[in-house]
Scaffold this motif. Sequence first.
Motif, short mmCIF file in Angstrom:
data_model
loop_
_atom_site.label_atom_id
_atom_site.label_comp_id
_atom_site.label_asym_id
_atom_site.label_seq_id
_atom_site.Cartn_x
_atom_site.Cartn_y
_atom_site.Cartn_z
N PHE A 48 0.82 -1.20 0.00
CA PHE A 48 0.00 0.00 0.00
C PHE A 48 0.86 1.26 0.00
O PHE A 48 0.61 2.20 -0.75
N LYS A 52 0.92 3.92 -2.86
CA LYS A 52 0.53 5.30 -2.54
C LYS A 52 1.61 6.28 -2.98
O LYS A 52 1.31 7.33 -3.58
N LYS A 53 2.86 5.96 -2.72
CA LYS A 53 3.95 6.84 -3.12
C LYS A 53 4.01 6.95 -4.64
O LYS A 53 4.15 8.05 -5.20
N ASN A 56 0.98 8.92 -6.07
CA ASN A 56 1.08 10.34 -5.74
C ASN A 56 2.06 11.05 -6.67
O ASN A 56 1.83 12.17 -7.10
N LEU A 105 -5.73 11.24 -2.00
CA LEU A 105 -4.56 10.36 -1.97
C LEU A 105 -3.63 10.71 -0.81
O LEU A 105 -3.01 9.83 -0.22
N ASP A 108 -5.20 9.26 2.15
CA ASP A 108 -5.66 7.88 2.01
C ASP A 108 -4.88 6.95 2.94
O ASP A 108 -3.66 7.10 3.11
N HIS A 109 -5.59 6.03 3.48
CA HIS A 109 -4.98 5.02 4.34
C HIS A 109 -5.81 3.76 4.22
O HIS A 109 -6.90 3.75 3.63
N ASP A 207 0.07 2.91 7.65
CA ASP A 207 -1.13 3.65 7.27
C ASP A 207 -2.41 2.84 7.43
O ASP A 207 -3.37 3.01 6.68
N LYS A 368 -8.67 2.11 -3.05
CA LYS A 368 -8.22 3.49 -2.93
C LYS A 368 -7.66 4.01 -4.25
O LYS A 368 -7.88 5.17 -4.61
N PHE A 369 -6.93 3.16 -4.95
CA PHE A 369 -6.17 3.65 -6.07
C PHE A 369 -6.72 3.25 -7.44
O PHE A 369 -6.45 3.94 -8.42
#
Length: 766
Positions: A48, A52-53, A56, A105, A108-109, A207, A368-369
């Motif tokens: 995750f 996420k990185k 983003n 984002l 987001d967690h 997260d 989320k993504f």
Amino acid sequence: MSGAFYYQQMENPDHLGSGDAGASGHRSMGNGRNGNGRMSPNSPLKLFGQAKKNINEIFKDVLAFISDADSFVEGIERSGFLDDVQCSEEVKEYREKVCGIMEVLARDHMKVVFFGRTSNGKSTTINAMLREKILPTGIGHTTHCFLQVEGSDSNDGYLLTEEEPDKPKSVQSIKQLASALSNVKLKENSLIRILWPKNKCRLLREDVVLVDSPGIDVTPDLDLWIDKFCLDADVFVLVSNAESTLMQTEKNFFHKVSSRLSKPNIFILQNRWDISAFEDDVEMVKQQHLDRTVQFLCDEVKVMDRKDGTDRVFFVSAREALASRLKEQGTPTPTGVLQEGFQERLFTFANFERVFEECISKSAVRTKFEQHTNRGKGLINDLKTLMEDILQKSQTQIQETTSSRREMADELDYLEKQLLLLTNEIKERIKSMVEDVERKVASTLNDEIRRLAILVDEFDRPFHADQTSINLYKKELHSHIEDGLGRNVQAKCSAALISAVEKTQNEMIARLSDLLPEEAKQQVHAVLPKRDEFEIAYRLDCRNLCAEFQEDITFHFSLGPMNLFRRLMGTNRFGIPRQPYQYDSIPRNIPMTPQEPRQFPPQQDNSEMLLTVLSLGKTLGQRSAIGVLVVGGVVYRAVGWKVLAIVGGMYMLVYGYERLSWTNKAKERAFKAQYVDYAGSKLKLIVDLTSSNCSHQVQQELSSTFARLCNQADISKSKLEEEIKNQDEVISQLKQSADKSKTFRNKAVYLDKGLDGFKERFLTPI
């Protein structure tokens, strides 16, 4: 087996033997954690953070791309050089959407929400997963509001409430704020955020956010709860009481969740399974719970198939797991006696965590993504289509504008060449006409000078010999001669000259109009003077011209010595030689321009010499009276006195006749004759000047007309040049627009590939 042994196995589960009854099927339950309980570099939860990185960074590029595109499109619309482009608002919406996505984002967690009936052990389960006793637990209805545990970079935990989001509170105050037994408890739909140090909990470092809820059997506001706290959840954990089957309240909650979310990830913990140590037919009861739970997940809410449904049900004891992980003294059971199946339940709880970590990581990445990725791809593709549309319109308009610019350049070149030819032709035409006007006016004026005696005879005013009357007579005669000459010359010349001027002007208009565009042709007639405005002025100015005229109306015998002498010398009584009025004797080959006055050749005038001779003769005549007597004596002796007497008598008779005939009328005739001689000689001196002046007027009129027409042509040229300049600017801007839109299109393709790479790496099932 002592409790210490179980602690050792939980801290290092890989040391468990394969023959252990509780270890069967759960050997991999320790994947993702090392021996000290910290996350392994290969932990599923790391996925995750990496995703996420990565996303983003991609969306930062997307935002920069759309921001540049927004400025680009806004500049196009503001300049207006590209037709039918009204998409700045649309691009701004894209930008706002991307900003909204990035905002989501950033916060987001991985969110897991625990639900269940009152006193089923939700808070205890969360504490066990956190390996800390953070949330309040107890018998009956304990948790009164929603508690959200999330990671913090601080070294100490604290609380934040919705009522005072900027005012941190001590973690110890949670019992007063969240406990159902407290008098200062918050509302059921309130949220308390517990910010716990990340360095104390492995889940929070990655997260993961854990949300505890009040019992779903104590409130009718399930819809409100779901909308407020569940729509962004990645995993739902139903903590059920293994002492009973699934209740309708619990089923209703997940029916509502599944109606709002597409196939939510659900785990069901059959908590308090340690009670099974005191029951018979445990396996049958377990199978019954399992069958009913799987039937609910697969057949009623239809969120998964039966194989996955079986893997989502766990029989655990959260209280035993928490006690084990807190390393309490003594045995990890309330009674102090190890209950049967304790180790298996601990392993099952750990296995739940392993499956939960894998599920929430994959689910969070997807939930989320994936949606953001698809939305980003949609926005990028829409913007790529927009840029392709701008590129196509720019290229099409470049071709159209280039073609139009080429036509304008050809039109301008044609206008300049034709205008140059027309200018040379009109100059020659004006020059020829000016020469014709000069000849015609000079010829007409000479004719009128020859007829000056007739014009003078037409002057009928009373004549008196006194000087005052003569001066008034001369003044009126000057005006009569000037008006008469001007009228006669105008009658003979003006109509023809003005007609020729108008004809030439019409030819100029017709020739020039053929060179001008339609809109300019309407302006041609407006700039020309009216036809009755031009009139040729013949400025003779006889008063000043004949100002020095001095009449001589005293009696002069025609056979007197002085008259005979003048006749002999060929002069009039003013001493001016008598010359015939010959038009051809006037030089006309001297070029004239409006800027240079006409230069006249020097006249062959012997007036001064003649006056000297006359004065000398008069003096001699006065002084030679004796000589005359001598001559008379000689004649007398030659012819005799009779002949001399007869001749003298006749001479005296002629003298007497002329003297008696010298009346007022004779004086007027003599005056007019003298005036005709004097005025004629003076008027002849200004023939060339007057004709040149008239030709200059015609030249000025035609030149002025042609200058005004050329000014209209210059205006048309200037408009064409300005339009060509504008077209060049538009073409330049269109080329820049095409280049930039092509760059943006390629950038969109690059970003789209980046999102495809993200999907392939993080969202494609292995």
